[in-house]
Every structure is written in C-alpha cells, then in structure tokens.
Design a protein around this motif. Structure first.
Motif, PDB file in Angstrom:
ATOM      1  N   GLN A 188       2.525  -1.670   9.301  1.00  0.00           N
ATOM      2  CA  GLN A 188       3.600  -1.329   8.376  1.00  0.00           C
ATOM      3  C   GLN A 188       4.867  -1.082   9.182  1.00  0.00           C
ATOM      4  O   GLN A 188       4.808  -0.788  10.370  1.00  0.00           O
ATOM      5  CB  GLN A 188       3.271  -0.056   7.580  1.00  0.00           C
ATOM      6  N   GLN A 239       2.013   7.102   9.562  1.00  0.00           N
ATOM      7  CA  GLN A 239       1.195   6.368   8.599  1.00  0.00           C
ATOM      8  C   GLN A 239       0.041   7.242   8.112  1.00  0.00           C
ATOM      9  O   GLN A 239      -0.468   8.102   8.839  1.00  0.00           O
ATOM     10  CB  GLN A 239       0.662   5.082   9.233  1.00  0.00           C
ATOM     11  N   ASN A 240      -0.365   7.008   6.874  1.00  0.00           N
ATOM     12  CA  ASN A 240      -1.423   7.820   6.272  1.00  0.00           C
ATOM     13  C   ASN A 240      -2.734   7.784   7.047  1.00  0.00           C
ATOM     14  O   ASN A 240      -3.427   8.797   7.125  1.00  0.00           O
ATOM     15  CB  ASN A 240      -1.665   7.414   4.822  1.00  0.00           C
ATOM     16  N   THR A 257       2.624  -4.181   3.699  1.00  0.00           N
ATOM     17  CA  THR A 257       1.589  -3.984   4.708  1.00  0.00           C
ATOM     18  C   THR A 257       0.956  -5.319   5.076  1.00  0.00           C
ATOM     19  O   THR A 257       0.734  -6.157   4.208  1.00  0.00           O
ATOM     20  CB  THR A 257       0.497  -3.040   4.147  1.00  0.00           C
ATOM     21  N   HIS A 280      -4.260  11.330   7.917  1.00  0.00           N
ATOM     22  CA  HIS A 280      -5.544  11.732   7.351  1.00  0.00           C
ATOM     23  C   HIS A 280      -6.559  12.030   8.451  1.00  0.00           C
ATOM     24  O   HIS A 280      -7.308  13.009   8.366  1.00  0.00           O
ATOM     25  CB  HIS A 280      -6.087  10.662   6.414  1.00  0.00           C
ATOM     26  N   ILE A 315       0.859  -1.183   0.000  1.00  0.00           N
ATOM     27  CA  ILE A 315       0.000   0.000   0.000  1.00  0.00           C
ATOM     28  C   ILE A 315       0.896   1.233   0.000  1.00  0.00           C
ATOM     29  O   ILE A 315       1.740   1.390   0.892  1.00  0.00           O
ATOM     30  CB  ILE A 315      -0.959  -0.008   1.209  1.00  0.00           C
ATOM     31  N   ASN A 316       0.704   2.076  -1.000  1.00  0.00           N
ATOM     32  CA  ASN A 316       1.573   3.251  -1.194  1.00  0.00           C
ATOM     33  C   ASN A 316       3.050   2.848  -1.202  1.00  0.00           C
ATOM     34  O   ASN A 316       3.877   3.495  -0.566  1.00  0.00           O
ATOM     35  CB  ASN A 316       1.302   4.321  -0.132  1.00  0.00           C
TER      36      ASN A 316
END
Length: 167
Positions: A115, A122-123, A98, A127, A93-94
């Motif tokens: 991760q 981490q995103n 993961t 977010h 992922i990105n």
C-alpha cells in the motif's frame, strides 16, 4: 509486567534466534534474498510467525510501502512471476488501493501486501504489535489456547477476542 521491545520486528534477524519454525523461515527468507529484493519497499514480516502463534497452514505475510503501486506491480512481475502459484491482484482494502502478490516459497505461501502507507502504519503491523503486547502480558497457557483455537479454524483476531471476552 515486562517491557515489550517493538523494534525487534524492524528486521528479520530475531527469527534466527527464535523457535524452530522461526529459524526455518529465517533460512528460507535469507536464501531467497526476499528482504534484500524488497528493501526499497520497507518490508516487514507480520502476522503469526513473528509472534510465535503460527500453525502449520500459516503463511508468510510481508507488508510493503509502495508509493507507486504500478511500479510495485512491475517489480513483482519481474522478480516473482516465475515462482510457483504466482498471483497478483489489485484491491481496495480499508479504502486504500492495495496490491496483493501470492506465491509459494519452499512449501510456505507468501503474501506480499503493498500500500502507499508506511509499513509501520499499516493495519497488519499494528494488529501484530497489539497481539504481541497482549501475549507478553499473559502466560504460556494463553498462547496455547490461542493456538488451539487457530488449529480449530478460528482466525487470529477472533481467537484473541474470544479469550479476552471481547465482541
């Protein structure tokens, strides 16, 4: 504008004095000792429940920092494989390897997302913090509009983008 306390998400204690749904989640997580078990992996609850924009179908997203992903897989198998609907998968992922672990906990879907990236970098965490800051600078009507879009099937980030007039 009021100051936003970001460190409140460092542990789950804030849930105990939150909304009814947050208090229910707090009780479930404490009873299952999930954060105690995950402590070596710097777990953080992220997503919609911490920032009070969850709907009935919202899951419990817990991000983890695992420097050894194979070891995390063994840990997850050992501690969660007996839980209802257990699934473990490996993904990229990105561009980051993961581990995703899913299982049910008292009617809530739990997703562990691991991760080799510190949890706060981490995103999922980043977010959530941005969404929390946006919510803190808008009124209750804005939050209700986010919830209405989510109930209508719009995912969280697109709902924010739509209300903020972003592409």
């Amino acid at each position: 504008m009021h100051a936003v306390r970001l460190d409140k998400f460092d542990n789950i204690e804030y849930l105990n004095v939150g909304t009814e749904q947050q208090q229910i989640v707090y009780g479930l997580l404490r009873e299952a000792r999930l954060f105690d078990l995950l402590a070596p992996y710097d777990p953080l609850l992220v997503g919609t429940i911490p920032i009070d924009i969850a709907i009935a179908s919202s899951d419990l997203d817990i991000i983890c920092y695992a420097s050894d992903l194979e070891e995390f897989c063994r840990f997850a198998q050992q501690h969660f494989s007996w839980r209802e609907s257990f699934q473990l998968s490996k993904s990229i992922i990105n561009m980051v390897p993961t581990i995703l672990v899913h299982f049910m906990l008292a009617g809530f879907e739990v997703e562990l997302f691991a991760q080799d990236v510190p949890s706060k970098l981490q995103n999922g965490y980043r977010h959530m913090i941005i969404e929390y800051e946006i919510l803190s600078h808008h009124d209750e009507n804005f939050r209700q509009q986010i919830l209405a879009l989510k109930v209508a099937g719009v995912k969280t980030e697109p709902a924010f983008a739509q209300l903020l007039g972003l592409e």
